[in-house]
Scaffold this motif. Structure first.
Motif, mmCIF file in Angstrom:
data_model
loop_
_atom_site.group_PDB
_atom_site.id
_atom_site.type_symbol
_atom_site.label_atom_id
_atom_site.label_comp_id
_atom_site.label_asym_id
_atom_site.label_seq_id
_atom_site.Cartn_x
_atom_site.Cartn_y
_atom_site.Cartn_z
ATOM 1 N N ILE A 84 0.919 -1.146 0.020
ATOM 2 C CA ILE A 84 0.128 0.037 0.043
ATOM 3 C C ILE A 84 0.918 1.311 -0.210
ATOM 4 C CG2 ILE A 84 -1.652 1.211 1.191
ATOM 5 C CD1 ILE A 84 -2.533 -1.715 0.505
ATOM 6 N N PHE A 85 0.576 2.144 -0.781
ATOM 7 C CA PHE A 85 1.646 3.281 -1.010
ATOM 8 C C PHE A 85 0.770 4.384 -0.519
ATOM 9 C CE2 PHE A 85 3.788 6.638 -3.066
ATOM 10 C CZ PHE A 85 5.028 6.385 -3.311
ATOM 11 N N VAL A 86 1.411 5.395 0.484
ATOM 12 C CA VAL A 86 0.743 6.314 0.886
ATOM 13 C C VAL A 86 1.568 7.596 0.867
ATOM 14 C CG1 VAL A 86 -0.233 7.206 3.154
ATOM 15 C CG2 VAL A 86 -0.273 4.815 3.027
ATOM 16 N N TYR A 87 1.080 8.709 0.358
ATOM 17 C CA TYR A 87 1.885 9.828 0.126
ATOM 18 C C TYR A 87 1.441 10.877 1.407
ATOM 19 C CZ TYR A 87 3.912 10.235 -4.267
ATOM 20 O OH TYR A 87 4.991 9.748 -5.230
ATOM 21 N N VAL A 88 2.144 11.342 2.089
ATOM 22 C CA VAL A 88 2.000 12.363 3.285
ATOM 23 C C VAL A 88 2.722 13.511 3.424
ATOM 24 C CG1 VAL A 88 1.281 10.213 4.639
ATOM 25 C CG2 VAL A 88 3.686 10.898 4.806
ATOM 26 N N GLU A 89 2.273 14.483 4.228
ATOM 27 C CA GLU A 89 3.271 15.539 4.227
ATOM 28 C C GLU A 89 4.659 15.136 4.899
ATOM 29 O OE1 GLU A 89 2.068 18.755 3.707
ATOM 30 O OE2 GLU A 89 0.310 18.103 2.780
ATOM 31 N N ASN A 90 4.885 14.422 5.544
ATOM 32 C CA ASN A 90 5.984 14.285 6.469
ATOM 33 C C ASN A 90 6.254 12.690 6.587
ATOM 34 O OD1 ASN A 90 8.260 13.834 8.212
ATOM 35 N ND2 ASN A 90 7.628 16.038 9.197
ATOM 36 N N MET A 107 12.380 -0.309 5.207
ATOM 37 C CA MET A 107 13.530 0.934 4.706
ATOM 38 C C MET A 107 13.593 2.196 5.651
ATOM 39 S SD MET A 107 13.580 2.146 0.765
ATOM 40 C CE MET A 107 14.437 3.713 0.417
ATOM 41 N N GLU A 108 14.386 2.511 6.161
ATOM 42 C CA GLU A 108 14.283 3.904 6.863
ATOM 43 C C GLU A 108 13.999 5.299 5.781
ATOM 44 O OE1 GLU A 108 17.671 4.653 9.159
ATOM 45 O OE2 GLU A 108 17.224 2.774 10.495
ATOM 46 N N ARG A 117 10.680 11.511 -0.817
ATOM 47 C CA ARG A 117 11.496 11.075 0.230
ATOM 48 C C ARG A 117 10.649 9.626 0.619
ATOM 49 N NH1 ARG A 117 15.494 11.534 3.694
ATOM 50 N NH2 ARG A 117 15.148 11.334 5.978
ATOM 51 N N PHE A 118 11.365 8.343 0.798
ATOM 52 C CA PHE A 118 10.491 7.413 0.610
ATOM 53 C C PHE A 118 10.974 6.495 1.859
ATOM 54 C CE2 PHE A 118 10.518 3.183 -1.434
ATOM 55 C CZ PHE A 118 9.431 3.250 -2.187
ATOM 56 N N ALA A 119 9.905 5.736 2.533
ATOM 57 C CA ALA A 119 10.433 4.642 3.551
ATOM 58 C C ALA A 119 9.354 3.458 3.380
ATOM 59 C CB ALA A 119 10.209 5.328 4.898
ATOM 60 N N SER A 120 9.623 2.511 4.242
ATOM 61 C CA SER A 120 8.564 1.230 3.859
ATOM 62 C C SER A 120 8.663 0.398 5.197
ATOM 63 C CB SER A 120 8.677 0.348 3.010
ATOM 64 O OG SER A 120 10.059 -0.169 3.180
ATOM 65 N N VAL A 121 7.407 0.012 5.801
ATOM 66 C CA VAL A 121 7.457 -0.718 7.012
ATOM 67 C C VAL A 121 6.421 -1.825 6.526
ATOM 68 C CG1 VAL A 121 7.552 1.382 8.478
ATOM 69 C CG2 VAL A 121 5.211 0.531 7.875
ATOM 70 N N TRP A 129 3.692 -1.513 3.560
ATOM 71 C CA TRP A 129 3.354 -0.026 3.443
ATOM 72 C C TRP A 129 4.460 0.604 3.225
ATOM 73 C CZ3 TRP A 129 -1.689 1.739 4.434
ATOM 74 C CH2 TRP A 129 -2.611 0.667 4.896
ATOM 75 N N THR A 130 4.421 1.439 2.000
ATOM 76 C CA THR A 130 5.262 2.362 1.428
ATOM 77 C C THR A 130 4.669 3.853 1.757
ATOM 78 O OG1 THR A 130 5.850 0.801 -0.410
ATOM 79 C CG2 THR A 130 6.596 3.144 -0.696
ATOM 80 N N ILE A 131 5.738 4.494 2.434
ATOM 81 C CA ILE A 131 5.287 5.803 2.782
ATOM 82 C C ILE A 131 6.292 7.096 1.956
ATOM 83 C CG2 ILE A 131 4.854 7.509 4.773
ATOM 84 C CD1 ILE A 131 5.241 4.898 6.499
ATOM 85 N N ALA A 132 5.816 7.963 1.621
ATOM 86 C CA ALA A 132 6.560 9.076 0.675
ATOM 87 C C ALA A 132 6.025 10.316 0.787
ATOM 88 C CB ALA A 132 6.475 8.622 -0.653
ATOM 89 N N THR A 133 6.948 11.356 0.759
ATOM 90 C CA THR A 133 6.641 12.655 0.859
ATOM 91 C C THR A 133 7.205 13.169 -0.732
ATOM 92 O OG1 THR A 133 6.358 13.147 3.026
ATOM 93 C CG2 THR A 133 6.952 14.900 1.606
#
Length: 157
Positions: A84-90, A107-108, A117-121, A129-133
């Motif tokens: 699941i890819f999530v774009y967030v403010e921070n 991935m830190e 700027r990209f991370a995963s948990v 979950w992939t998290i990115a700004t």
């Protein structure tokens, strides 16, 4: 009154997860991702037949696994086939919040060549979950150069 093919408040594409212990997953997603529970339908026993969570401007649907369902939880499959890819403010803030809530870092946060700027948990239920700004708009020519540099670096590590 006409019925809309995509109901109001929904998007064309919505992820639907099978989760072992959906009630615990809902609690985790509230703590880790700031999700807000919108719908919960009870299933047999204490199971969740269907739930809908709001995360930012999107919905996530989930349920406990049921034998007749086509979706299976990662623990049953021995892995997951999607993220699941999530774009967030921070990204750094949400990454820390998710890890503090019990997610495992895969991935830190780091700046990527494509401008995110990209991370995963991995959540405690096995979902990735992939998290990115998005931090930079990269022109196609520059993206190509950065991609080549990234791939050559990957080949040497």
């Amino acid at each position: 009154m006409s019925v809309q093919p995509v109901p109001e408040g929904y998007h064309t594409l919505t992820a639907y997860l099978a989760v072992d212990d959906a009630a615990a997953a809902i609690d985790f997603y509230e703590r880790a991702l700031g999700a807000k529970e919108r719908v919960r339908m009870a299933g047999p026993g204490d199971s969740v037949m269907h739930a809908e969570l709001e995360i930012g401007d999107s919905l996530l649907m989930l349920s406990d696994p049921f034998p007749q369902a086509s979706t299976k939880p990662p623990k049953e499959l021995g892995g997951t086939t999607a993220s699941i890819f999530v774009y967030v403010e921070n990204v750094d803030e949400l990454y820390k919040q998710a890890v503090d809530a019990g997610a495992t870092s895969t991935m830190e946060p780091d700046d990527m060549f494509w401008g995110d700027r990209f991370a995963s948990v991995q959540d405690p239920f096995g979902h990735s979950w992939t998290i990115a700004t998005h931090v930079e708009d990269v022109p196609p020519e520059e993206m190509e150069k950065r991609s080549e540099a990234f791939m050559s670096q990957m080949a040497t590590t």
